[in-house]
Every structure is written in C-alpha cells, then in structure tokens.
Design a protein around this motif. Structure first.
Motif, PDB file in Angstrom:
ATOM      1  N   GLU A  49       0.812  -1.212   0.000  1.00 23.12           N
ATOM      2  CA  GLU A  49       0.000   0.000   0.000  1.00 23.12           C
ATOM      3  C   GLU A  49       0.850   1.270   0.000  1.00 23.12           C
ATOM      4  O   GLU A  49       0.378   2.330  -0.404  1.00 23.12           O
ATOM      5  N   PHE A  50       2.102   1.188   0.453  1.00 25.71           N
ATOM      6  CA  PHE A  50       2.888   2.414   0.558  1.00 25.71           C
ATOM      7  C   PHE A  50       4.329   2.265   0.053  1.00 25.71           C
ATOM      8  O   PHE A  50       5.114   3.210   0.138  1.00 25.71           O
ATOM      9  N   ILE A 158       6.262  -2.558  16.641  1.00 26.72           N
ATOM     10  CA  ILE A 158       5.087  -1.960  16.009  1.00 26.72           C
ATOM     11  C   ILE A 158       3.902  -2.901  16.221  1.00 26.72           C
ATOM     12  O   ILE A 158       3.876  -4.021  15.708  1.00 26.72           O
ATOM     13  N   LEU A 159       2.934  -2.434  16.995  1.00 29.02           N
ATOM     14  CA  LEU A 159       1.729  -3.211  17.278  1.00 29.02           C
ATOM     15  C   LEU A 159       0.697  -2.986  16.174  1.00 29.02           C
ATOM     16  O   LEU A 159       0.784  -2.003  15.415  1.00 29.02           O
ATOM     17  N   ASN A 164      -0.643   1.841  10.643  1.00 29.90           N
ATOM     18  CA  ASN A 164      -0.932   2.944   9.720  1.00 29.90           C
ATOM     19  C   ASN A 164      -0.041   4.147   9.996  1.00 29.90           C
ATOM     20  O   ASN A 164       0.491   4.775   9.068  1.00 29.90           O
ATOM     21  N   ARG A 165       0.149   4.474  11.270  1.00 34.81           N
ATOM     22  CA  ARG A 165       1.003   5.616  11.606  1.00 34.81           C
ATOM     23  C   ARG A 165       2.460   5.333  11.231  1.00 34.81           C
ATOM     24  O   ARG A 165       3.182   6.213  10.770  1.00 34.81           O
ATOM     25  N   PHE A 166       2.875   4.088  11.416  1.00 32.95           N
ATOM     26  CA  PHE A 166       4.246   3.726  11.073  1.00 32.95           C
ATOM     27  C   PHE A 166       4.472   3.829   9.565  1.00 32.95           C
ATOM     28  O   PHE A 166       5.541   4.252   9.117  1.00 32.95           O
ATOM     29  N   LYS A 171       6.892   6.523   4.555  1.00 34.40           N
ATOM     30  CA  LYS A 171       6.649   7.305   3.340  1.00 34.40           C
ATOM     31  C   LYS A 171       7.494   8.576   3.321  1.00 34.40           C
ATOM     32  O   LYS A 171       8.005   8.995   2.283  1.00 34.40           O
ATOM     33  N   ILE A 172       7.638   9.204   4.476  1.00 33.33           N
ATOM     34  CA  ILE A 172       8.383  10.464   4.568  1.00 33.33           C
ATOM     35  C   ILE A 172       9.850  10.262   4.184  1.00 33.33           C
ATOM     36  O   ILE A 172      10.487  11.147   3.601  1.00 33.33           O
TER      37      ILE A 172
END
Length: 302
Positions: A49-50, A158-159, A164-166, A171-172
């Motif tokens: 997705e990213f 990462i839970l 999504n936040r990770f 992406k940044i």
C-alpha cells in the motif's frame, strides 16, 4: 525484487500432514510455519500500500562471519534500509524484566533477541560490501488479535494499531531511488542462500504414506471422479485429471527427491486413477523422458 513464496519445508510438511499421522511436535511445527507464513502474507499486503519506489526483498538467508541469519523482509528506501521481523502471534502477552510471557504466564522466546542479532549481522554484511546505508530494525506484530502489555517505550516494536502511523513515517523517508540502491538489491539477491529443509523434517518412508491425490484447496484425498475430472467430497472442488496427475508427480518428487519418476511409480502414488496407460500418456506429454521401455523415467517437466 524478491517476492515471498511458501518454503519447501512448509510445503513438504503440509503433504506429510495429509498422508501420515505426524508426531505432536511436528504437527505443532507445521502449524507454526503455516501461521507464520499467513502473517507474512498479511504483512506483504500492508507493505504494497505504501512501498512506492522502494525495493522489497523477502525471505532472505545470508551468511556473514560464519553465522547464518534469516530476514523476513527488507525495505530499501532512499535513505534507510528497514529490516522487518514479522510475527503473527495471537492473544495477550506481557513483558517482565526482559522476559516475554503469554497470558497464562508461559515464558516464550524473546523475539527481540532474534531481531537484534539479525540487525547486527546485516550491518556487518553491509560493511563488508562497502555500503553505508542507515539500518533500522523493527518487530512487526501483524495480527489484529494480538496485544502486548508492559511494553518498554524504547523497544522498536510496532503493534497492529500502530501500523498505519508507522507507514506514514516510512513514506516520509522514501524518495526516488538511485543506481546504488539497485546495485545493493542485486548484490543482496546474489548472496541469498537456499537452505535444504530435509534435515529438519520427521523421518518418513514411501510405504508409510497414504496413497492418492490430494485436493489442492483443502488437502484431503479425492474420493470421487468421472471421465473428465476429480471431485473433492469436502470442498466440492473440481480438477481435471491431467492437472491432478502432474501436481501429484511434482509432490512425489518433492517428498522423494532421490527417487525416479516412472509410470508405475506415479500410478501407484496417485492410486485413484486406475488406468496406467492414461498416467503414461500424461507423463510422456509433459515431462522429458530418459531411457526407453520399462526402464524409462521422467526428469524435467516441459
């Protein structure tokens, strides 16, 4: 650059599980491998997705400093190499003084130890290859039914609720790649090792295994057939004879890599198809043949 596929060990254990009564420890190992692979597939969908222009390399096995290490997934972005260890744990767990426990207070292997070891060995490998990328390693819990309590804030974990936040963070850091990134990916692919799983499998022999053709959907034996196809009594799947015989021949070769594929052998292995000449026609049409007459065997699929 390197898609994920089922390991040979998982595939062989799936066939053995259908054909013999595996010991409890091997059944448990098979279940863990199966669940782990399902988790990795979920992770792959999340990554797609990213990922953008970044390079994804899955299921890597390397050796450096006389040490083997396996990586679930690498993501090469423009600035950072992300190393991901993927877990498909389900249920409640907690951490206490660097030890991990299930909700029933059963201690489990600390997955952070494996992550740190892999990160250290990957850094060393990159140094040997003269690549100077920054490496960040994360333990990813992909199952939404997983919860970890008493988690120290400094751990790279990462839970499920944080995925999504990770992904936004990744992406940044992802810009257009350069030739050095492609060169790194190609070099890592060239160093990937293929590990034989046979030393980890339970002992088995041909006579122990139930003969017949397994349904490729639910892995139960076909019990019904007509002139055109085999029909699964459990899932109602339908498969043409030729496809089923070829698939079973490949399964036999996987389970018994030192044995020759012959008409008599595959006729006995398939069991449900009684016409031996029909087996011969399928093998002759689809495999390269070695030898003639009764001594003929089939070596490579066309």
């Amino acid at each position: 650059m390197k898609p994920r596929c089922e390991s040979l060990e998982l595939r062989i254990l799936r066939y053995l599980n259908a054909r013999i009564d595996l010991p409890a420890k091997d059944k448990n190992h098979y279940a863990n491998l199966k669940k782990g692979y399902e988790g990795e597939q979920k992770f792959d969908e999340w990554m797609k997705e990213f990922a953008g222009e970044g390079l994804i390399l899955n299921d890597l096995l390397f050796e450096t400093n006389h040490s083997l290490f396996q990586i679930d997934s690498l993501y090469v972005s423009s600035n950072i190499i992300y190393l991901f260890e993927v877990k498909n744990y389900e249920g409640d767990f907690f951490i206490e003084e660097d030890k991990w426990y299930s909700s029933s207070k059963l201690e489990i292997k600390n997955p952070m130890h494996q992550l740190k070891r892999n990160e250290s060995l990957l850094r060393r490998l990159l140094q040997e290859l003269k690549f100077t990328f920054q490496v960040e390693a994360y333990l990813i819990f992909i199952n939404p039914e997983f919860q970890l309590y008493q988690t120290p804030l400094n751990l790279p974990i990462i839970l499920p609720a944080q995925l999504n936040r990770f992904s936004e963070k990744i992406k940044i850091t992802s810009n257009k790649l350069k030739g050095v990134h492609t060169a790194l990916g190609q070099k890592l692919l060239s160093l990937h090792l293929t590990e034989s799983p046979y030393s980890r499998l339970p002992n088995y022999c041909y006579d122990q295994l139930e003969k017949g053709i397994l349904c490729p959907v639910c892995y139960t034996f076909y019990r019904s057939l007509n002139k055109m196809a085999l029909i699964c009594d459990r899932c109602k799947g339908i498969e043409r004879h030729q496809s089923a015989v070829l698939r079973s021949a490949e399964e036999f070769r996987m389970l018994f890599p030192k044995c020759k594929i012959t008409t008599n052998q595959i006729h006995d292995w398939c069991s449900i198809i009684k016409n031996k000449k029909f087996i011969w026609k399928i093998l002759s049409k689809n495999f390269k043949k070695e030898g003639h007459g009764k001594s003929a065997n089939y070596i490579d699929i066309l």
